[in-house]
Motif scaffolding. Structure first.
Motif, PDB file in Angstrom:
ATOM      1  N   GLU A 178       0.829  -1.210   0.000  1.00  0.00           N
ATOM      2  CA  GLU A 178       0.000   0.000   0.000  1.00  0.00           C
ATOM      3  C   GLU A 178       0.860   1.256   0.000  1.00  0.00           C
ATOM      4  O   GLU A 178       0.531   2.239  -0.681  1.00  0.00           O
ATOM      5  N   ALA A 179       1.967   1.238   0.723  1.00  0.00           N
ATOM      6  CA  ALA A 179       2.873   2.395   0.739  1.00  0.00           C
ATOM      7  C   ALA A 179       3.463   2.651  -0.640  1.00  0.00           C
ATOM      8  O   ALA A 179       3.774   3.793  -0.985  1.00  0.00           O
ATOM      9  N   ARG A 215      -3.347  -1.127  -4.419  1.00  0.00           N
ATOM     10  CA  ARG A 215      -4.620  -1.310  -3.727  1.00  0.00           C
ATOM     11  C   ARG A 215      -4.817  -2.809  -3.504  1.00  0.00           C
ATOM     12  O   ARG A 215      -4.779  -3.589  -4.454  1.00  0.00           O
ATOM     13  N   ILE A 216      -5.048  -3.202  -2.280  1.00  0.00           N
ATOM     14  CA  ILE A 216      -5.251  -4.613  -1.967  1.00  0.00           C
ATOM     15  C   ILE A 216      -6.687  -4.980  -2.332  1.00  0.00           C
ATOM     16  O   ILE A 216      -7.632  -4.308  -1.901  1.00  0.00           O
ATOM     17  N   VAL A 222      -3.420 -17.932  -2.433  1.00  0.00           N
ATOM     18  CA  VAL A 222      -2.445 -16.853  -2.634  1.00  0.00           C
ATOM     19  C   VAL A 222      -2.643 -15.866  -1.497  1.00  0.00           C
ATOM     20  O   VAL A 222      -3.773 -15.540  -1.126  1.00  0.00           O
ATOM     21  N   ASP A 223      -1.521 -15.366  -0.968  1.00  0.00           N
ATOM     22  CA  ASP A 223      -1.585 -14.481   0.194  1.00  0.00           C
ATOM     23  C   ASP A 223      -2.226 -13.134  -0.116  1.00  0.00           C
ATOM     24  O   ASP A 223      -3.089 -12.675   0.626  1.00  0.00           O
ATOM     25  N   VAL A 224      -1.791 -12.489  -1.199  1.00  0.00           N
ATOM     26  CA  VAL A 224      -2.280 -11.131  -1.484  1.00  0.00           C
ATOM     27  C   VAL A 224      -2.453 -10.948  -2.994  1.00  0.00           C
ATOM     28  O   VAL A 224      -1.560 -11.292  -3.782  1.00  0.00           O
ATOM     29  N   PHE A 225      -3.609 -10.411  -3.364  1.00  0.00           N
ATOM     30  CA  PHE A 225      -3.826  -9.885  -4.716  1.00  0.00           C
ATOM     31  C   PHE A 225      -3.956  -8.376  -4.565  1.00  0.00           C
ATOM     32  O   PHE A 225      -4.717  -7.896  -3.713  1.00  0.00           O
ATOM     33  N   ALA A 226      -3.227  -7.642  -5.388  1.00  0.00           N
ATOM     34  CA  ALA A 226      -3.269  -6.181  -5.338  1.00  0.00           C
ATOM     35  C   ALA A 226      -3.313  -5.646  -6.767  1.00  0.00           C
ATOM     36  O   ALA A 226      -3.001  -6.359  -7.727  1.00  0.00           O
ATOM     37  N   VAL A 227      -3.692  -4.395  -6.891  1.00  0.00           N
ATOM     38  CA  VAL A 227      -3.699  -3.715  -8.192  1.00  0.00           C
ATOM     39  C   VAL A 227      -2.774  -2.516  -8.096  1.00  0.00           C
ATOM     40  O   VAL A 227      -2.852  -1.728  -7.157  1.00  0.00           O
ATOM     41  N   PRO A 245      -3.948  -1.129 -15.530  1.00  0.00           N
ATOM     42  CA  PRO A 245      -3.763  -1.734 -14.204  1.00  0.00           C
ATOM     43  C   PRO A 245      -2.974  -3.045 -14.269  1.00  0.00           C
ATOM     44  O   PRO A 245      -3.149  -3.846 -15.178  1.00  0.00           O
ATOM     45  N   VAL A 246      -2.124  -3.227 -13.265  1.00  0.00           N
ATOM     46  CA  VAL A 246      -1.317  -4.434 -13.137  1.00  0.00           C
ATOM     47  C   VAL A 246      -1.851  -5.224 -11.942  1.00  0.00           C
ATOM     48  O   VAL A 246      -1.972  -4.686 -10.843  1.00  0.00           O
ATOM     49  N   LEU A 247      -2.177  -6.490 -12.174  1.00  0.00           N
ATOM     50  CA  LEU A 247      -2.560  -7.367 -11.076  1.00  0.00           C
ATOM     51  C   LEU A 247      -1.281  -7.907 -10.457  1.00  0.00           C
ATOM     52  O   LEU A 247      -0.473  -8.546 -11.137  1.00  0.00           O
ATOM     53  N   VAL A 248      -1.077  -7.634  -9.176  1.00  0.00           N
ATOM     54  CA  VAL A 248       0.100  -8.104  -8.453  1.00  0.00           C
ATOM     55  C   VAL A 248      -0.334  -9.288  -7.595  1.00  0.00           C
ATOM     56  O   VAL A 248      -1.210  -9.160  -6.744  1.00  0.00           O
TER      57      VAL A 248
END
Length: 127
Positions: free
Chosen positions: A25-26, A30-31, A43-48, A55-58
């Protein structure tokens, strides 16, 4: 004793994931999901992350340790784990239907060592 150890491990994992989310987030991400599960795994975290191309899906795996007795936490990201991350991501994309300009697989390794600040390693694009 095993139940207590399981609870301690889960608390450590949550603390590591909370720190990883704060780092993402820093950095402007965006989670959109945490600990997302399907038949293929978790999966632990999906973020954009916003980028000029769209937009990139992380897709982020977080590995947390107390000390380095068992090696660097990122050593636990094996080819099998990466394959599972990919399979889970396919299901995630199928269920959420949103289009992304890119999908990126990241890994965050966290080592908590006593009263010192956590050591954090964020590797972007591990797969």
């Amino acid at each position: 004793m095993d139940q207590q150890r399981t609870q301690e491990r889960r608390a450590l994992a949550v603390a590591g994931e909370d720190l990883a989310v704060a780092i993402l987030e820093a950095d402007g991400s965006r989670i959109i999901a945490r600990n997302w599960r399907c038949r293929a795994g978790e999966v632990d975290v999906f973020a954009v992350e916003d980028s000029p191309g769209g937009p990139v899906l992380v897709v982020c795996e977080v590995k947390t340790r107390v000390g380095m007795d068992f090696g660097d936490p990122l050593e636990a990201i094996t080819p099998l784990k990466v394959a599972r991350m990919r399979a889970v991501t396919v299901d995630f994309l199928a269920q959420h239907g949103r289009r992304y300009a890119e999908v990126r697989f990241d890994a965050i390794g966290i080592v908590f060592t006593g009263d010192r600040p956590a050591q954090v390693t964020h590797l972007a694009g591990v797969a």
